[in-house]
Design a protein around this motif. Structure first.
Motif, mmCIF file in Angstrom:
data_model
loop_
_atom_site.group_PDB
_atom_site.id
_atom_site.type_symbol
_atom_site.label_atom_id
_atom_site.label_comp_id
_atom_site.label_asym_id
_atom_site.label_seq_id
_atom_site.Cartn_x
_atom_site.Cartn_y
_atom_site.Cartn_z
ATOM 1 N N MET A 133 0.945 -1.127 0.073
ATOM 2 C CA MET A 133 0.021 0.049 -0.129
ATOM 3 C C MET A 133 0.977 1.451 0.143
ATOM 4 O O MET A 133 0.426 2.262 -0.669
ATOM 5 N N SER A 134 1.913 1.142 0.621
ATOM 6 C CA SER A 134 2.813 2.425 0.592
ATOM 7 C C SER A 134 3.428 2.695 -0.759
ATOM 8 O O SER A 134 3.421 3.912 -1.119
ATOM 9 N N TYR A 135 3.806 1.600 -1.441
ATOM 10 C CA TYR A 135 4.299 1.713 -2.850
ATOM 11 C C TYR A 135 3.162 2.424 -3.685
ATOM 12 O O TYR A 135 3.313 3.432 -4.327
ATOM 13 N N ILE A 136 2.062 2.040 -3.433
ATOM 14 C CA ILE A 136 0.869 2.588 -4.406
ATOM 15 C C ILE A 136 0.358 4.048 -3.996
ATOM 16 O O ILE A 136 0.610 4.961 -4.831
ATOM 17 N N VAL A 137 0.503 4.312 -2.568
ATOM 18 C CA VAL A 137 0.068 5.694 -2.451
ATOM 19 C C VAL A 137 1.211 6.474 -2.485
ATOM 20 O O VAL A 137 1.141 7.878 -2.574
ATOM 21 N N GLU A 138 2.470 6.099 -2.559
ATOM 22 C CA GLU A 138 3.490 7.105 -2.891
ATOM 23 C C GLU A 138 3.547 7.288 -4.420
ATOM 24 O O GLU A 138 3.769 8.542 -4.823
ATOM 25 N N ARG A 139 3.549 6.161 -5.352
ATOM 26 C CA ARG A 139 3.906 6.197 -6.566
ATOM 27 C C ARG A 139 2.597 6.973 -7.431
ATOM 28 O O ARG A 139 2.919 7.850 -8.419
ATOM 29 N N ILE A 140 1.354 6.648 -7.104
ATOM 30 C CA ILE A 140 0.323 7.225 -7.793
ATOM 31 C C ILE A 140 0.321 8.750 -8.110
ATOM 32 O O ILE A 140 0.199 9.246 -9.386
ATOM 33 N N PRO A 141 0.501 9.335 -6.866
ATOM 34 C CA PRO A 141 0.442 10.886 -6.849
ATOM 35 C C PRO A 141 1.805 11.412 -7.804
ATOM 36 O O PRO A 141 1.719 12.537 -8.372
ATOM 37 N N GLN A 142 2.790 10.589 -7.978
ATOM 38 C CA GLN A 142 3.991 10.916 -8.696
ATOM 39 C C GLN A 142 3.748 10.517 -10.268
ATOM 40 O O GLN A 142 4.155 11.612 -11.136
ATOM 41 N N LEU A 143 2.929 9.802 -10.537
ATOM 42 C CA LEU A 143 2.666 9.369 -12.059
ATOM 43 C C LEU A 143 1.336 10.282 -12.483
ATOM 44 O O LEU A 143 1.296 10.556 -13.579
ATOM 45 N N SER A 144 0.594 10.577 -11.551
ATOM 46 C CA SER A 144 -0.642 11.474 -11.992
ATOM 47 C C SER A 144 -1.288 12.446 -10.856
ATOM 48 O O SER A 144 -2.009 11.917 -9.893
ATOM 49 N N PRO A 145 -0.501 13.561 -10.589
ATOM 50 C CA PRO A 145 -0.909 14.448 -9.464
ATOM 51 C C PRO A 145 -2.263 14.671 -9.147
ATOM 52 O O PRO A 145 -2.906 14.944 -8.260
ATOM 53 N N ARG A 146 -2.905 14.611 -10.472
ATOM 54 C CA ARG A 146 -4.550 14.827 -10.262
ATOM 55 C C ARG A 146 -5.267 13.912 -9.390
ATOM 56 O O ARG A 146 -6.327 13.998 -8.930
ATOM 57 N N LEU A 147 -4.697 12.592 -9.059
ATOM 58 C CA LEU A 147 -5.186 11.784 -8.311
ATOM 59 C C LEU A 147 -5.005 11.789 -6.830
ATOM 60 O O LEU A 147 -5.146 10.785 -6.097
ATOM 61 N N MET A 148 -4.237 12.641 -6.458
ATOM 62 C CA MET A 148 -3.733 13.162 -5.177
ATOM 63 C C MET A 148 -5.016 12.649 -4.107
ATOM 64 O O MET A 148 -4.789 12.078 -3.121
ATOM 65 N N LEU A 149 -6.124 13.193 -4.277
ATOM 66 C CA LEU A 149 -7.332 13.291 -3.385
ATOM 67 C C LEU A 149 -7.740 11.629 -3.255
ATOM 68 O O LEU A 149 -8.182 11.088 -2.147
ATOM 69 N N LEU A 150 -7.789 10.947 -4.379
ATOM 70 C CA LEU A 150 -8.454 9.464 -4.388
ATOM 71 C C LEU A 150 -7.086 8.856 -3.588
ATOM 72 O O LEU A 150 -7.548 7.798 -2.811
#
Length: 166
Positions: A133-150
């Motif tokens: 889960m740490s990998y996912i929540v760290e990487r997704i905002p890096q890959l798409s900052p628009r998804l920070m809230l999700l």
């Protein structure tokens, strides 16, 4: 059945890795998720073998037993959705959808119900979900900052995950 759910998530991530391989870091991100899901399935198979030898605390898993068909239906929907992915954001939202399902809670419940000391004590069994889960929540905002809230909403579902990305 729990191991099968992990393998289904792996297949979704492999499809996304292949489809988005030419999109910079997207292919490696999804390939990494697929590897992690295979690892989870492998750990669950070890738990199953340990439960056969050492015992199973059914009362710890029974609340999830009735939930498995619903979770399998959610996975059916995710597998169907993967064919309709038309953007990087849609692919990452599918990750959030899969990981927001109860698949991770079922994984933890299966570990807890296994009455084998090595499952309870070995770090890989205890830390794999936190790392995933740490990998996912760290990487997704890096890959798409628009998804920070999700991503923040996903992080809130898992208190063991660091509160903010590094």
């Amino acid at each position: 059945r729990c191991s099968g759910l992990e393998l289904r998530a792996k297949r979704i991530y492999l499809v996304l890795a292949e489809a988005l391989d030419d999109q910079g870091l997207m292919g490696p991100f999804f390939a990494g998720l697929a590897e992690q899901e295979q690892y989870h399935a492998d750990l669950l198979e070890l738990c199953r073998a340990a439960a056969i030898r050492s015992g199973w605390k059914a009362n710890l898993f029974n609340p999830w037993q009735d939930y498995l068909p619903r979770l399998e239906q959610q996975m059916d929907a995710a597998e169907a959705a993967v064919r309709e992915i038309d953007s990087i954001d849609a692919a990452l939202q599918l990750v959030i959808q899969v990981e927001s399902s109860e698949i991770n809670a079922v994984f933890k419940a299966a570990l807890a119900a296994t009455d084998a000391a090595f499952v309870k004590k070995l770090r890989p069994f205890q830390k794999t979900m936190e790392a995933h889960m740490s990998y996912i929540v760290e990487r997704i905002p890096q890959l798409s900052p628009r998804l920070m809230l999700l991503t923040r909403e996903l992080r809130a579902r898992f208190p063991e995950v660091r509160s903010e990305p590094r």
